[in-house]
Design a protein around this motif. Structure first.
Motif, PDB file in Angstrom:
ATOM      1  N   ASP A 319     -50.632  74.270  19.290  1.00  0.00           N
ATOM      2  CA  ASP A 319     -50.470  73.042  20.076  1.00  0.00           C
ATOM      3  C   ASP A 319     -50.885  71.807  19.288  1.00  0.00           C
ATOM      4  OD1 ASP A 319     -49.593  74.608  22.116  1.00  0.00           O
ATOM      5  OD2 ASP A 319     -51.191  74.112  23.524  1.00  0.00           O
ATOM      6  N   LEU A 320     -51.923  71.944  18.479  1.00  0.00           N
ATOM      7  CA  LEU A 320     -52.383  70.836  17.647  1.00  0.00           C
ATOM      8  C   LEU A 320     -51.285  70.419  16.670  1.00  0.00           C
ATOM      9  CD1 LEU A 320     -55.146  69.257  17.223  1.00  0.00           C
ATOM     10  CD2 LEU A 320     -55.520  70.791  15.290  1.00  0.00           C
ATOM     11  N   VAL A 321     -50.642  71.412  16.069  1.00  0.00           N
ATOM     12  CA  VAL A 321     -49.548  71.144  15.133  1.00  0.00           C
ATOM     13  C   VAL A 321     -48.351  70.529  15.866  1.00  0.00           C
ATOM     14  CG1 VAL A 321     -47.889  72.204  13.552  1.00  0.00           C
ATOM     15  CG2 VAL A 321     -50.277  72.960  13.549  1.00  0.00           C
ATOM     16  N   GLN A 322     -48.003  71.113  17.002  1.00  0.00           N
ATOM     17  CA  GLN A 322     -46.820  70.666  17.744  1.00  0.00           C
ATOM     18  C   GLN A 322     -46.985  69.263  18.318  1.00  0.00           C
ATOM     19  OE1 GLN A 322     -44.923  73.478  20.604  1.00  0.00           O
ATOM     20  NE2 GLN A 322     -45.304  71.881  22.126  1.00  0.00           N
ATOM     21  N   ASP A 323     -48.163  68.981  18.898  1.00  0.00           N
ATOM     22  CA  ASP A 323     -48.361  67.702  19.583  1.00  0.00           C
ATOM     23  C   ASP A 323     -48.802  66.578  18.652  1.00  0.00           C
ATOM     24  OD1 ASP A 323     -47.778  69.196  21.801  1.00  0.00           O
ATOM     25  OD2 ASP A 323     -49.793  69.098  22.678  1.00  0.00           O
ATOM     26  N   LEU A 324     -49.588  66.931  17.638  1.00  0.00           N
ATOM     27  CA  LEU A 324     -50.214  65.897  16.810  1.00  0.00           C
ATOM     28  C   LEU A 324     -49.849  65.994  15.338  1.00  0.00           C
ATOM     29  CD1 LEU A 324     -53.720  66.113  18.518  1.00  0.00           C
ATOM     30  CD2 LEU A 324     -51.959  64.396  18.922  1.00  0.00           C
ATOM     31  N   GLY A 325     -49.064  67.001  14.974  1.00  0.00           N
ATOM     32  CA  GLY A 325     -48.621  67.133  13.585  1.00  0.00           C
ATOM     33  C   GLY A 325     -49.758  67.363  12.615  1.00  0.00           C
ATOM     34  N   TYR A 326     -50.764  68.132  13.051  1.00  0.00           N
ATOM     35  CA  TYR A 326     -51.941  68.298  12.198  1.00  0.00           C
ATOM     36  C   TYR A 326     -52.459  69.725  12.229  1.00  0.00           C
ATOM     37  CZ  TYR A 326     -56.442  67.699  10.032  1.00  0.00           C
ATOM     38  OH  TYR A 326     -57.510  67.828   9.183  1.00  0.00           O
ATOM     39  N   LYS A 327     -52.919  70.183  11.059  1.00  0.00           N
ATOM     40  CA  LYS A 327     -53.528  71.503  10.937  1.00  0.00           C
ATOM     41  C   LYS A 327     -54.631  71.465   9.878  1.00  0.00           C
ATOM     42  CE  LYS A 327     -52.373  76.347   9.888  1.00  0.00           C
ATOM     43  NZ  LYS A 327     -53.347  76.521   8.785  1.00  0.00           N
ATOM     44  N   PRO A 328     -55.865  71.812  10.229  1.00  0.00           N
ATOM     45  CA  PRO A 328     -56.935  71.878   9.224  1.00  0.00           C
ATOM     46  C   PRO A 328     -56.594  72.894   8.136  1.00  0.00           C
ATOM     47  CG  PRO A 328     -57.849  71.939  11.438  1.00  0.00           C
ATOM     48  CD  PRO A 328     -56.362  72.098  11.579  1.00  0.00           C
ATOM     49  N   GLU A 329     -56.950  72.583   6.882  1.00  0.00           N
ATOM     50  CA  GLU A 329     -56.578  73.516   5.817  1.00  0.00           C
ATOM     51  C   GLU A 329     -57.485  73.472   4.587  1.00  0.00           C
ATOM     52  OE1 GLU A 329     -52.976  70.682   4.068  1.00  0.00           O
ATOM     53  OE2 GLU A 329     -52.504  72.403   5.332  1.00  0.00           O
ATOM     54  N   THR A 330     -58.669  72.835   4.675  1.00  0.00           N
ATOM     55  CA  THR A 330     -59.564  72.812   3.519  1.00  0.00           C
ATOM     56  C   THR A 330     -60.043  74.229   3.204  1.00  0.00           C
ATOM     57  OG1 THR A 330     -60.334  70.584   4.023  1.00  0.00           O
ATOM     58  CG2 THR A 330     -61.752  71.920   2.604  1.00  0.00           C
ATOM     59  N   PRO A 331     -59.866  74.715   1.966  1.00  0.00           N
ATOM     60  CA  PRO A 331     -60.331  76.055   1.603  1.00  0.00           C
ATOM     61  C   PRO A 331     -61.856  76.162   1.710  1.00  0.00           C
ATOM     62  CG  PRO A 331     -58.822  75.178  -0.046  1.00  0.00           C
ATOM     63  CD  PRO A 331     -59.170  74.037   0.856  1.00  0.00           C
ATOM     64  N   VAL A 332     -62.328  77.339   2.095  1.00  0.00           N
ATOM     65  CA  VAL A 332     -63.762  77.534   2.314  1.00  0.00           C
ATOM     66  C   VAL A 332     -64.572  77.281   1.041  1.00  0.00           C
ATOM     67  CG1 VAL A 332     -65.497  79.318   2.737  1.00  0.00           C
ATOM     68  CG2 VAL A 332     -63.625  79.026   4.329  1.00  0.00           C
ATOM     69  N   LYS A 333     -64.094  77.727  -0.099  1.00  0.00           N
ATOM     70  CA  LYS A 333     -64.865  77.518  -1.329  1.00  0.00           C
ATOM     71  C   LYS A 333     -65.042  76.030  -1.626  1.00  0.00           C
ATOM     72  CE  LYS A 333     -65.485  78.889  -6.129  1.00  0.00           C
ATOM     73  NZ  LYS A 333     -65.034  79.755  -7.242  1.00  0.00           N
ATOM     74  N   GLU A 334     -63.987  75.266  -1.421  1.00  0.00           N
ATOM     75  CA  GLU A 334     -64.070  73.821  -1.644  1.00  0.00           C
ATOM     76  C   GLU A 334     -65.100  73.195  -0.707  1.00  0.00           C
ATOM     77  OE1 GLU A 334     -61.184  70.008  -0.795  1.00  0.00           O
ATOM     78  OE2 GLU A 334     -60.277  71.789  -1.706  1.00  0.00           O
ATOM     79  N   GLY A 335     -65.080  73.608   0.562  1.00  0.00           N
ATOM     80  CA  GLY A 335     -66.026  73.077   1.534  1.00  0.00           C
ATOM     81  C   GLY A 335     -67.462  73.452   1.217  1.00  0.00           C
ATOM     82  N   ILE A 336     -67.673  74.696   0.773  1.00  0.00           N
ATOM     83  CA  ILE A 336     -69.028  75.141   0.410  1.00  0.00           C
ATOM     84  C   ILE A 336     -69.545  74.352  -0.784  1.00  0.00           C
ATOM     85  CG2 ILE A 336     -70.341  77.068  -0.568  1.00  0.00           C
ATOM     86  CD1 ILE A 336     -68.741  78.951   1.220  1.00  0.00           C
ATOM     87  N   MET A 337     -68.689  74.107  -1.758  1.00  0.00           N
ATOM     88  CA  MET A 337     -69.102  73.324  -2.940  1.00  0.00           C
ATOM     89  C   MET A 337     -69.542  71.922  -2.536  1.00  0.00           C
ATOM     90  SD  MET A 337     -66.221  74.557  -5.720  1.00  0.00           S
ATOM     91  CE  MET A 337     -66.781  73.412  -6.975  1.00  0.00           C
ATOM     92  N   GLU A 338     -68.797  71.306  -1.620  1.00  0.00           N
ATOM     93  CA  GLU A 338     -69.160  69.962  -1.151  1.00  0.00           C
ATOM     94  C   GLU A 338     -70.508  69.997  -0.424  1.00  0.00           C
ATOM     95  OE1 GLU A 338     -67.717  67.015  -1.632  1.00  0.00           O
ATOM     96  OE2 GLU A 338     -66.141  67.894  -2.875  1.00  0.00           O
ATOM     97  N   PHE A 339     -70.721  71.021   0.396  1.00  0.00           N
ATOM     98  CA  PHE A 339     -71.983  71.122   1.128  1.00  0.00           C
ATOM     99  C   PHE A 339     -73.162  71.321   0.178  1.00  0.00           C
ATOM    100  CE2 PHE A 339     -75.396  73.758   2.785  1.00  0.00           C
ATOM    101  CZ  PHE A 339     -75.834  72.961   3.833  1.00  0.00           C
ATOM    102  N   VAL A 340     -73.020  72.232  -0.770  1.00  0.00           N
ATOM    103  CA  VAL A 340     -74.119  72.527  -1.688  1.00  0.00           C
ATOM    104  C   VAL A 340     -74.473  71.296  -2.517  1.00  0.00           C
ATOM    105  CG1 VAL A 340     -74.796  73.867  -3.724  1.00  0.00           C
ATOM    106  CG2 VAL A 340     -73.740  75.014  -1.762  1.00  0.00           C
ATOM    107  N   GLY A 341     -73.464  70.539  -2.959  1.00  0.00           N
ATOM    108  CA  GLY A 341     -73.732  69.304  -3.691  1.00  0.00           C
ATOM    109  C   GLY A 341     -74.533  68.327  -2.867  1.00  0.00           C
ATOM    110  N   TRP A 342     -74.142  68.176  -1.584  1.00  0.00           N
ATOM    111  CA  TRP A 342     -74.907  67.290  -0.690  1.00  0.00           C
ATOM    112  C   TRP A 342     -76.321  67.813  -0.477  1.00  0.00           C
ATOM    113  CZ3 TRP A 342     -77.067  68.863   3.951  1.00  0.00           C
ATOM    114  CH2 TRP A 342     -77.777  67.860   4.635  1.00  0.00           C
ATOM    115  N   TYR A 343     -76.463  69.108  -0.233  1.00  0.00           N
ATOM    116  CA  TYR A 343     -77.771  69.695   0.066  1.00  0.00           C
ATOM    117  C   TYR A 343     -78.740  69.475  -1.095  1.00  0.00           C
ATOM    118  CZ  TYR A 343     -81.272  73.094   1.601  1.00  0.00           C
ATOM    119  OH  TYR A 343     -82.453  73.700   2.007  1.00  0.00           O
TER     120      TYR A 343
END
Length: 349
Positions: A319-343
């Motif tokens: 429904d998110l894709v159909q109504d708003l044209g959006y889908k989350p897609e950040t890879p987990v490794k990329e997200g973990i790297m960003e978190f660890v850098g901040w931490y």
């Protein structure tokens, strides 16, 4: 557009308020800055947004960094304080992210969830209906799926069997919002978030707990002996999804039928969306990726499933894709790297 965002000392609210302010909208953030988790993180978010302490209760101040961003320390349970704020500020839209969070804490301190997630929530709904708010957006949770085993979790499925009081309060929020949409025509959208993570994240969440323990040479607690899956969703993806939702108030669904009721919509201006990565990750794989990013192995305490937990979460975001044209897609490794850098930067480790 003038927006009230509650929970702006919190993880998602802080990021969302900054995103709207940078876009040029006028934003007022609200939070009671409670001590449910390490208050240094909450103060850090506020200071990063241009609000140095002290934080005087009931006083609206404006950011030193973002002219369009305000902040007020206030409890949602403070009905008079909320009414005064709405009357003075005349908000176009409201995004409610303030809540007592956490599944496990709800097992030991249920009253905190009643006060904030039910009493405070109704106060907010009342303020919206009496002040011509054009769209009320609120945080629900993937926890509402409870004993539902159909995967991926769909907003079109029944969610009447929660297994924690936290989840029950979030399901109640959805029901109350629908009632206000039906009775008073208040356009309302609920967002079921799936395991949000990233920089400035909550200290009670797995990634934060695991990172802290590994860096301090402490063991990590791995529940259900690691046989868990989570649809980890990166914070920037969540924020983009929320912005798109806030910008598009729901209309009544003309095809909705009370003979075969769809829980995700209504004849009233009401809608529920999942916001998740649509890609569940095995917990042990998640830990392995974190070990690689940290360059350090974890010592694991393998424990049974905790009360209130579910073995797997997996978001259907059609429904998110159909109504708003959006889908989350950040890879987990990329997200973990960003978190660890901040931490490492925030805690100087």
């Amino acid at each position: 557009m003038k927006i009230l965002i509650t929970g702006t000392a919190g993880f998602i609210g802080f990021k969302l308020a900054l995103a709207f302010a940078r876009r040029g909208d006028q934003v007022v953030g609200l939070d009671n800055i409670n001590d449910y988790y390490d208050i240094r993180v909450k103060h850090g978010r506020l200071e990063h947004s241009g609000f140095p302490p002290p934080y005087e209760y009931g006083r609206l101040t404006w950011s030193e960094k973002y002219p369009e961003l305000g902040f007020i320390k206030l409890n949602l349970e403070d009905r008079q304080g909320l009414e005064k704020l709405f009357k003075e500020q005349k908000f176009d839209r409201v995004c409610n992210l303030a809540a007592q969070a956490g599944v496990r804490y709800s097992l030991t301190n249920p009253q905190a969830y009643v006060d904030s997630n039910l009493v405070g929530y109704v106060n907010l709904l009342e303020c919206c209906r009496h002040n011509n708010v054009q769209h009320f957006v609120f945080a629900s949770s993937s926890s509402v799926y409870g004993l539902n085993e159909t995967q991926p979790f769909s907003t079109h499925d029944n969610v009447d069997h929660p297994i924690s009081l936290y989840a029950a309060t979030k399901k109640s929020n959805e029901l109350m919002a629908h009632t206000y949409a039906h009775l008073y025509g208040l356009p309302s959208t609920g967002l079921r978030f799936f395991t949000v993570y990233g920089p400035w994240g909550r200290p009670d969440m797995a990634l934060f707990l695991f990172t802290k323990a590994i860096l301090e040479d402490q063991p990590i607690n791995v529940f259900n002996h690691g046989r868990m899956q989570r649809d980890f969703t990166y914070i920037d993806d969540i924020v983009e999804g929320v912005i798109r939702v806030v910008d598009k108030a729901p209309q009544g669904n003309p095809d909705w039928s009370g003979l075969d009721p769809d829980p995700s919509s209504s004849r009233a201006p009401y809608k529920i969306y999942n916001i998740g990565n649509n890609n569940p990750v095995e917990l042990m794989d998640f830990i392995t990726t974190l070990e690689q990013v940290l360059g350090k192995k974890a010592r694991k305490n393998l424990l049974p499933m905790q009360p209130g937990d579910v073995p797997s979460t997996y978001a259907d975001v059609q429904d998110l894709v159909q109504d708003l044209g959006y889908k989350p897609e950040t890879p987990v490794k990329e997200g973990i790297m960003e978190f660890v850098g901040w931490y490492r930067d925030f805690f100087k480790v």
